[in-house]
Scaffold this motif. Structure first.
Motif, PDB file in Angstrom:
ATOM      1  N   SER A  29       0.797  -1.239   0.000  1.00 56.67           N
ATOM      2  CA  SER A  29       0.000   0.000   0.000  1.00 56.67           C
ATOM      3  C   SER A  29       0.826   1.285   0.000  1.00 56.67           C
ATOM      4  CB  SER A  29      -0.938   0.000   1.207  1.00 56.67           C
ATOM      5  OG  SER A  29      -0.215  -0.103   2.417  1.00 56.67           O
ATOM      6  N   ALA A  44      -1.540   4.361   1.347  1.00 54.74           N
ATOM      7  CA  ALA A  44      -2.939   4.013   1.537  1.00 54.74           C
ATOM      8  C   ALA A  44      -3.101   3.201   2.813  1.00 54.74           C
ATOM      9  CB  ALA A  44      -3.450   3.208   0.345  1.00 54.74           C
ATOM     10  N   VAL A  50      -6.203   7.653   1.534  1.00 47.39           N
ATOM     11  CA  VAL A  50      -4.941   7.754   0.800  1.00 47.39           C
ATOM     12  C   VAL A  50      -4.320   9.104   1.112  1.00 47.39           C
ATOM     13  CG1 VAL A  50      -3.804   7.664  -1.440  1.00 47.39           C
ATOM     14  CG2 VAL A  50      -5.878   6.307  -1.039  1.00 47.39           C
ATOM     15  N   VAL A 105      -5.200   1.543  -8.058  1.00 47.95           N
ATOM     16  CA  VAL A 105      -5.600   1.153  -6.704  1.00 47.95           C
ATOM     17  C   VAL A 105      -6.507  -0.066  -6.806  1.00 47.95           C
ATOM     18  CG1 VAL A 105      -6.732   1.865  -4.567  1.00 47.95           C
ATOM     19  CG2 VAL A 105      -5.507   3.566  -5.952  1.00 47.95           C
TER      20      VAL A 105
END
Length: 434
Positions: A29, A44, A50, A105
């Protein structure tokens, strides 16, 4: 002749800043984008948030002459509904000359959000058609333009790879496959493509879920290394534009393989400043050092395979003590001491950063150079120039936040002076020959 006794930089890192997070992410992430020689971190968390984090150097009337100014901003990405969980994130620049970033994402939607399922969201600035436009790049604008692709598998690592003049997305899935997504420029859309037509070495179904894949291009040869959940390591090498040249090597470990990293002991050569007028040896810059592979094993010591282009997986050595701090969650390769020699930096769930150096005599043995304790389990380690001063910092992502560790600037200054004197001496030697 001037001789400098330069202290080790890795053991004396300064805490430049710590960005706190209310929720943690995972090993997939974190990504970066680079604007005007400054790298921004994009982190994230599992609760669909985010953040864009960056540091800048501000000059002021202090003894050191500068101070680090941190900035953190939450970016509101569309098509990530309440209740969704972010699994992985990645980014790249589509243009070689302008700031045309694309961010991917992967998310899992719960039934509470209205439509349960897994998605790959790809964000890009759809209005960025005229690169002569003087308007600056805005991450907030990019986050509002989304192409959402429904997935019929659970997503894992999201990464990207350059194939000829195109950059494609690579996504590991619970269906034991590596999926490839490419942009259809005519339709301004992304779609899944047949791996056999783009990256034939990734077309097979793997023995289990691919946890991590690393790909690099060494001259005309492309090499990939994939660590699987059942402990299978799959390494491929193939000559570009020659599918028949594919070679595959496999090795079985006792537990899941968390991360893989292809690297050379010698970093890419730097270009001397033009004002020094140093003639570069073309033959020297075109030399390709041997390619190695580092693999983190969840139930044992991290292993390094040497010269895999010539030897496959036949030659290897262990990183001693790398299994003493719980699982090694991340691998990073960097010239820590700025001496033209790469080190391996490991992040562990046992709250330790471990740095290993190879033997100076050319041997394949590795030793622990230094270790540093962190305040929380480490999820990722990166080496990026996040302050824009030309020196890469150690960025450590933990379950509690992001910690930026900065080298001692006095030590960096000494190394810089030493290098400049070496370049000047080399230039004088070249002039004397003529």
């Amino acid at each position: 002749m001037f001789i400098f006794q330069v202290p080790k930089m890795g053991e004396n890192l300064l805490d430049a800043h710590t960005f706190s997070l209310d929720f943690q992410g995972n090993t997939y992430s974190t990504t970066t984008i680079t604007q005007s020689h400054t790298t921004k971190l994009i982190v994230a968390t599992i609760n669909r948030k985010v953040f864009c984090m960056e540091l800048s150097m501000s000059h002021c009337a202090r003894p050191c002459g500068c101070v680090v100014v941190p900035q953190s901003q939450e970016i509101q990405f569309t098509y990530i509904p309440s209740g969704a969980e972010i699994i992985s994130i990645d980014a790249f620049n589509r243009s070689k000359h302008e700031e045309d970033f694309v961010i991917g994402v992967t998310i899992i939607k719960s039934a509470e959000s209205g439509s349960a399922g897994q998605y790959l969201n790809i964000y890009s600035d759809s209005n960025w058609d005229n690169f002569s436009d003087s308007r600056p790049f805005q991450l907030e604008n990019l986050a509002q333009n989304c192409v959402s692709l429904l997935l019929d598998f659970i997503p894992y690592q999201l990464s990207h790879c350059r194939v000829e003049d195109t950059t494609v997305w690579l996504l590991g899935g619970s269906d034991r496959r590596l999926h490839i997504y490419s942009e259809d420029t005519a339709k301004h859309m992304y779609m899944e493509v047949d791996p056999g037509a783009v990256l034939p070495e990734l077309a097979r179904t793997l023995p289990s879920v691919p946890m991590w894949t690393d790909i690099t291009l060494r001259g005309p040869v492309r090499v990939s290394a994939t660590g699987c959940e059942d402990g299978t390591l799959v390494v491929t090498k193939i000559r570009v534009n020659d599918p028949d040249s594919l070679e595959t090597f496999e090795k079985q470990f006792d537990g899941p393989l968390v991360s893989t990293r292809l690297f050379s002991l010698t970093p890419d050569p730097l270009t001397p400043p033009p004002y020094l007028k140093v003639k570069t040896d073309i033959a020297e810059t075109q030399m390709s050092p041997s390619l190695n592979l580092c693999v983190s094993h969840s139930l044992g010591e991290t292993q390094v395979f040497h010269n895999i282009l010539d030897c496959g997986l036949a030659q290897s050595s262990l990183l001693p003590g790398s299994d003493l701090h719980d699982i090694v969650t991340s691998l990073c390769v960097a010239d820590v001491e700025m001496r033209g020699r790469q080190s391996l930096i490991l992040g562990t769930y046992g709250q330790q950063i471990l740095c290993y150096d190879a033997g100076e005599d050319g041997s394949s043995e590795w030793r622990l150079a230094w270790a540093r304790s962190m305040s929380a389990p480490v999820l990722g380690v990166r080496c990026e120039d996040v302050t824009g001063d030309g020196v890469r910092e150690r960025v450590v992502v933990t379950s509690r936040g992001v910690q930026v560790l900065q080298p001692q600037l006095d030590t960096v200054k000494m190394v810089t002076i030493e290098r400049l004197r070496t370049l000047v001496a080399k230039n004088q030697g070249q002039n004397n020959k003529h």
